[in-house]
Scaffold this active site. Structure first.
Site, short mmCIF file in Angstrom:
data_model
loop_
_atom_site.label_atom_id
_atom_site.label_comp_id
_atom_site.label_asym_id
_atom_site.label_seq_id
_atom_site.Cartn_x
_atom_site.Cartn_y
_atom_site.Cartn_z
N ASP A 1 1.01 -1.33 -0.15
CA ASP A 1 -0.35 -0.09 0.53
C ASP A 1 1.38 0.65 -0.21
OD1 ASP A 1 -2.57 -1.62 0.63
OD2 ASP A 1 -2.43 -2.03 2.39
N TYR B 1 6.43 -8.81 8.17
CA TYR B 1 5.41 -7.63 8.53
C TYR B 1 5.86 -7.70 9.79
CZ TYR B 1 3.10 -7.88 4.16
OH TYR B 1 2.83 -8.37 2.39
N ASP C 1 -5.65 2.34 7.79
CA ASP C 1 -4.83 2.88 8.14
C ASP C 1 -4.81 4.84 8.42
OD1 ASP C 1 -5.23 4.24 5.79
OD2 ASP C 1 -4.58 2.98 4.87
N ARG D 1 -4.32 -5.07 7.16
CA ARG D 1 -4.65 -4.18 7.94
C ARG D 1 -5.85 -4.96 8.52
NH1 ARG D 1 -5.96 -0.09 2.96
NH2 ARG D 1 -5.25 -1.86 2.22
#
Length: 234
Positions: free
Chosen positions: A42, A70, A84, A176
């Site tokens: 993203d 991550y 986010d 997310r």
């Protein structure tokens, strides 16, 4: 004439640009050679992006299927319409339990409406930005590791907290969504640290606009595939 470039570039994508932007910069810097990538990040996210050059683009599906790691920092006690920092944020003060329930194994999740998943032939985020209600289809993803590393009060927002997580997951997983599913939480920062055997510590910045890349640090495709084979055997 120089030989056309072929191989894989490990790029450390900065925040604020898309994965497509990075690929386009590499393509221009290498005089129009065929390029692609093996897994979107993203725009707000940073970290490892595998940019495929020349014949390496034929291995895109193999590379996209690799596990990914991550690190993320989450805001707890608030929600975001996009999951986010780019969405509409609502502070609720409702904190997920500590220690949290962190799912692993096969996990059912619904991708964010502001994602690149196609719904009826169009990217979901485009429909969401027009204000349309987007019903995202559920999917089954694989989460191999999900660990809370720290948790602390958010000094700038009384009653709220922040927490850091490490996640290792399969292709198609939306971090997310994993964070949002903890309760009232969303991602403040997201960084991809590894894809299969490839580490962000070995990555380089994307080329600057309008600059020729005379000696890109390409990993030859045969070497990259050998690394994958060695990882599987290990």
């Amino acid at each position: 004439m120089p030989e056309p470039a072929n191989g894989i570039l490990l790029i450390d994508k900065p925040a604020g640009i898309t994965s497509h932007d990075v690929v386009a910069r590499v393509r221009r810097a290498l005089h129009g050679v065929r390029t692609g990538h093996a897994g979107t990040l993203d725009p707000f996210a940073t970290g490892l992006l595998l940019v495929l050059v020349g014949r390496a683009t034929k291995s895109q599906q193999t590379l996209m299927a690799l596990r990914k790691r991550y690190e993320t920092v989450a805001q707890l006690g608030a929600t975001s319409s996009t999951g986010d920092t780019e969405g509409e944020v609502t502070e609720t003060g409702k904190l997920p339990p500590d220690p949290p329930q962190l799912p692993t194994g096969e996990v059912r999740q619904r991708p964010p409406a502001h994602s690149a998943v196609k719904v009826e032939g169009e990217r979901a985020y485009r429909r969401a930005r027009r204000g349309e209600h987007v019903e995202m289809p559920e999917r089954i993803v694989s989460v191999h590791r999900f660990v809370q590393r720290w948790r602390a009060p958010d000094e700038g927002h009384p009653g709220l907290q922040r927490a850091g997580y490490e996640i290792e997951c399969g292709s198609g997983t939306y971090v997310r969504s994993l964070i949002a599913d903890l309760g009232d939480a969303y991602c403040l920062a997201l960084r991809r640290t590894a894809i299969g055997p490839f580490e962000v510590a070995d990555a380089v910045a994307p080329p600057a606009r309008g600059v020729d890349w005379k000696d890109p640090p390409l990993i030859e495709l045969a070497e990259a595939l050998a690394m994958l084979s060695h990882e599987r055997q290990g």
